[in-house]
Design a protein around this motif. Structure first.
Motif, mmCIF file in Angstrom:
data_model
loop_
_atom_site.group_PDB
_atom_site.id
_atom_site.type_symbol
_atom_site.label_atom_id
_atom_site.label_comp_id
_atom_site.label_asym_id
_atom_site.label_seq_id
_atom_site.Cartn_x
_atom_site.Cartn_y
_atom_site.Cartn_z
ATOM 1 N N THR A 413 0.817 -1.222 0.000
ATOM 2 C CA THR A 413 0.000 0.000 0.000
ATOM 3 C C THR A 413 0.852 1.273 0.000
ATOM 4 O OG1 THR A 413 -0.134 -0.036 2.420
ATOM 5 C CG2 THR A 413 -1.893 -1.153 1.202
ATOM 6 N N ASN A 414 2.161 1.136 0.051
ATOM 7 C CA ASN A 414 3.046 2.305 0.095
ATOM 8 C C ASN A 414 3.347 2.804 -1.322
ATOM 9 O OD1 ASN A 414 3.505 2.455 3.010
ATOM 10 N ND2 ASN A 414 4.491 0.454 2.720
ATOM 11 N N THR A 415 2.298 3.308 -1.952
ATOM 12 C CA THR A 415 2.436 3.871 -3.287
ATOM 13 C C THR A 415 1.893 5.294 -3.283
ATOM 14 O OG1 THR A 415 0.293 2.976 -3.982
ATOM 15 C CG2 THR A 415 2.250 1.627 -4.431
ATOM 16 N N VAL A 416 2.437 6.123 -4.148
ATOM 17 C CA VAL A 416 2.012 7.518 -4.244
ATOM 18 C C VAL A 416 1.795 7.877 -5.701
ATOM 19 C CG1 VAL A 416 3.271 8.170 -2.153
ATOM 20 C CG2 VAL A 416 4.400 8.387 -4.374
ATOM 21 N N TYR A 417 1.059 8.964 -5.919
ATOM 22 C CA TYR A 417 0.871 9.484 -7.269
ATOM 23 C C TYR A 417 0.511 10.959 -7.162
ATOM 24 C CZ TYR A 417 -4.155 8.878 -6.302
ATOM 25 O OH TYR A 417 -5.407 8.931 -5.745
ATOM 26 N N TYR A 418 0.491 11.634 -8.295
ATOM 27 C CA TYR A 418 0.069 13.029 -8.330
ATOM 28 C C TYR A 418 -0.736 13.258 -9.602
ATOM 29 C CZ TYR A 418 4.597 12.980 -10.805
ATOM 30 O OH TYR A 418 5.654 12.653 -11.609
ATOM 31 N N ARG A 419 -1.617 14.279 -9.552
ATOM 32 C CA ARG A 419 -2.529 14.504 -10.663
ATOM 33 C C ARG A 419 -2.428 15.893 -11.273
ATOM 34 N NH1 ARG A 419 -8.353 12.062 -10.096
ATOM 35 N NH2 ARG A 419 -8.059 12.334 -12.340
ATOM 36 N N TRP A 420 -1.634 16.785 -10.668
ATOM 37 C CA TRP A 420 -1.553 18.145 -11.192
ATOM 38 C C TRP A 420 -1.035 18.186 -12.620
ATOM 39 C CZ3 TRP A 420 3.317 19.622 -12.690
ATOM 40 C CH2 TRP A 420 4.382 18.876 -12.175
ATOM 41 N N ARG A 421 -0.247 17.205 -13.009
ATOM 42 C CA ARG A 421 0.325 17.209 -14.363
ATOM 43 C C ARG A 421 -0.765 17.159 -15.432
ATOM 44 N NH1 ARG A 421 4.596 12.841 -17.017
ATOM 45 N NH2 ARG A 421 4.614 13.790 -19.079
ATOM 46 N N THR A 422 -1.816 16.373 -15.209
ATOM 47 C CA THR A 422 -2.897 16.297 -16.185
ATOM 48 C C THR A 422 -4.033 17.259 -15.875
ATOM 49 O OG1 THR A 422 -3.805 14.418 -14.955
ATOM 50 C CG2 THR A 422 -2.435 13.913 -16.859
ATOM 51 N N TRP A 423 -4.137 17.711 -14.631
ATOM 52 C CA TRP A 423 -5.166 18.687 -14.295
ATOM 53 C C TRP A 423 -4.816 20.084 -14.798
ATOM 54 C CZ3 TRP A 423 -6.152 17.281 -8.425
ATOM 55 C CH2 TRP A 423 -7.014 16.190 -8.354
ATOM 56 N N TYR A 424 -3.540 20.448 -14.704
ATOM 57 C CA TYR A 424 -3.125 21.824 -14.996
ATOM 58 C C TYR A 424 -1.902 21.815 -15.919
ATOM 59 C CZ TYR A 424 -5.968 22.206 -10.801
ATOM 60 O OH TYR A 424 -6.982 22.078 -9.894
ATOM 61 N N ALA A 425 -2.159 21.849 -17.211
ATOM 62 C CA ALA A 425 -1.076 21.743 -18.187
ATOM 63 C C ALA A 425 -0.055 22.875 -18.053
ATOM 64 C CB ALA A 425 -1.649 21.731 -19.610
ATOM 65 N N GLN A 426 -0.536 24.064 -17.683
ATOM 66 C CA GLN A 426 0.401 25.187 -17.557
ATOM 67 C C GLN A 426 1.405 24.952 -16.432
ATOM 68 O OE1 GLN A 426 -2.956 25.250 -17.279
ATOM 69 N NE2 GLN A 426 -3.829 27.175 -18.031
ATOM 70 N N LEU A 427 0.953 24.320 -15.363
ATOM 71 C CA LEU A 427 1.850 24.026 -14.245
ATOM 72 C C LEU A 427 2.873 22.971 -14.667
ATOM 73 C CD1 LEU A 427 2.666 24.475 -11.332
ATOM 74 C CD2 LEU A 427 0.861 22.884 -10.626
ATOM 75 N N ASN A 428 2.440 22.007 -15.445
ATOM 76 C CA ASN A 428 3.374 21.010 -15.963
ATOM 77 C C ASN A 428 4.432 21.659 -16.842
ATOM 78 O OD1 ASN A 428 4.267 18.202 -16.675
ATOM 79 N ND2 ASN A 428 3.638 18.900 -18.690
ATOM 80 N N ASP A 429 4.011 22.550 -17.738
ATOM 81 C CA ASP A 429 4.976 23.227 -18.617
ATOM 82 C C ASP A 429 6.013 23.997 -17.806
ATOM 83 O OD1 ASP A 429 3.567 22.249 -20.783
ATOM 84 O OD2 ASP A 429 2.454 24.098 -21.150
ATOM 85 N N GLU A 430 5.540 24.655 -16.747
ATOM 86 C CA GLU A 430 6.453 25.420 -15.889
ATOM 87 C C GLU A 430 7.407 24.487 -15.154
ATOM 88 O OE1 GLU A 430 7.419 29.429 -14.389
ATOM 89 O OE2 GLU A 430 6.435 28.562 -16.134
#
Length: 470
Positions: A413-430
């Motif tokens: 169960t010790n797994t992590v993930y994040y979703r901002w990369r697909t939620w906010y493309a501008q933040l990913n580009d930055e």
């Protein structure tokens, strides 16, 4: 994965505003009514065998991201399976590395294709597509009978994370087909031949880098310099190990000061040191294939990547290379998450555009893909792990897939993930641009995180951008 600039959310919404208003889409149509010409409602009756009302002879247009997994799996596995049931449906198969460049104009013009593997560095902004109503609600797919067994629903075959990650503002819109398992990749043969042990602490990792550097045999470390998201992945995973999963949840939720938290500062400083001391010469100018090929040629020992790596490099990997993967080492004994914690989440994101000509066949194609046979054949062909439960049972796993699977099992169960990369493309580009500067010394760790926090705050305060929450 060419790094063509991604279209912004405002540009997408401006383009989509030009699309004529279409009739409401009946995701799971009934036999009661015949659709008007302007609607994409199902033209035929539904049944247990045909839950979405697929027309027997209406074309199906498919676009596959031609990246680490290629596109042969669609032509050789998924499409033939679909054709067994619908032999008169003409399948228009297409593949590209330039998803946004090729397909964004189709959305703006109101004529998107029926199924898209929206993946890679150049994927379309999924959050913007969802915000603008461009994605088919796939809830009926989850509750449809599985392709293999009418007594089992599709949802019961899927890793639960697929539904979590694929849900936008309460609607299930995206099917992640591959269980991406991220870590540090190496040659088991090289480590064995040189007596190098897998580092379990950050001190051990730095000592290993120093040992490799002094040996003169190869560089210790590299990453895809042209695509720095390959490096921000281990940076974020280390921060989550140090401070707990809430570090990533806070970043996703655009919380004040999330990027400048102490765990993020410690991780950014640690990876900046690797950038200044242990990189393969010229890393900043190399793409993912070049750095991975350098590893295959024994010019560099370690690099961060995901479980698609082995298949992506199959044409250049020596027969006895023996890929292996290890998790991010413990930073200190005070880490909130234990050794073996992994970043893993569903990837290779398949969508059915809501304004496509044949969304019924699009959903049926996904139902075929999510059969155990299709997913198992896929996993074996492209040397990876599918999100369909049990698809890999009894299959012959390659060294890299076996190593990644064992690491995932050990993580529990010790797994992590994040979703901002697909939620906010501008933040990913930055983040992509800033991480490149961090690793080449153009930004200090503090300035790096301040820059990302500033961009996150801009998005948070922009009322035109739909906000998502974990």
């Amino acid at each position: 994965m060419p790094n063509t600039p991604r279209i912004t959310r405002r540009e997408l919404l401006r383009g989509a505003a030009l699309v004529p208003v279409a009739g409401a889409l009946a995701a799971c149509a009934t036999p009661a009514s015949k659709a008007p010409a302007s609607s994409s409602a199902a033209p035929v009756a539904t049944s247990a065998a045909n839950p979405f009302g697929v027309a027997a002879d209406k074309p199906l247009e498919i676009w596959i991201f031609d990246g680490g997994f290629g596109n042969a799996y669609a032509k050789d596995i998924h499409e033939p399976l679909f054709k067994i049931k619908y032999p008169k449906v003409e399948i228009k198969h297409n593949a590209t590395k330039e998803i946004t460049k090729v397909l964004q104009p189709r959305f703006a013009g109101g004529n998107p294709p029926d199924v898209i593997d929206n993946s890679g560095a150049n994927a379309m902004d999924m959050g913007a597509l969802a915000q603008d109503g461009q994605l088919q609600d796939l809830a009926p797919l989850l509750d449809a009978p599985s392709w293999d067994d009418p007594n089992v629903k599709v949802r019961d075959l899927l890793d639960p994370a697929v539904i979590d990650i694929g849900t936008y503002d309460g609607k299930f819109n995206v099917v992640g087909y591959v269980n991406y398992i991220h870590g540090i990749w190496y040659s088991q043969k090289v480590f064995r031949d040189n007596g190098w042990a897998i580092p379990k602490t950050w001190d051990e990792f730095l000592k290993l880098c120093e040992t490799i550097k002094k040996s003169g045999k190869m560089a210790p470390f590299t990453y895809a310099g042209k695509f720095p998201q390959y490096l921000y992945e281990p940076l974020l995973t280390m921060a989550a190990k140090i401070g707990g999963n809430e570090v990533l949840v806070n970043i996703d939720n655009l919380e004040d000061g999330a990027w400048t938290s102490e765990p993020m500062k410690a991780s950014a400083k640690a990876w900046a040191e690797v950038g200044s001391k242990y990189l393969l010469e010229g890393t900043a100018g190399l793409d993912h294939v070049q750095t991975q090929t350098a590893q295959n040629k024994y010019k560099v020992a370690m690099l961060p990547s995901g479980s698609w790596l082995e298949n992506e490099q199959k044409s250049t990997t020596p027969a006895d290379f023996e890929y292996g993967m290890f998790p991010i080492p413990d930073f200190t004994s005070s880490d909130k998450m234990p050794y073996g914690t992994l970043h893993t989440q569903p990837g290779e994101s398949f969508i059915v555009p809501s304004k496509g000509a044949n969304p019924q066949a699009g959903m049926e194609y996904l139902r075929a893909m999510l059969s155990k046979k299709a997913a198992g054949d896929f996993s074996e062909l492209v040397r990876t792990v599918s999100t369909v439960k049990g698809a890999g049972d009894g299959r012959q796993l390659s060294p890299g897939a076996k190593s990644a699977t064992e690491a995932l099992t050990a993580a529990g169960t010790n797994t992590v993930y994040y979703r901002w990369r697909t939620w906010y493309a501008q933040l990913n580009d930055e983040a992509v641009a800033a991480t490149g500067e961090l690793m080449t010394g153009g930004l200090t760790p503090d300035k790096y995180l301040e820059r990302l926090q500033k961009k996150a705050d801009e998005i948070k305060n922009d009322s035109s951008i739909k906000k998502y929450k974990r």
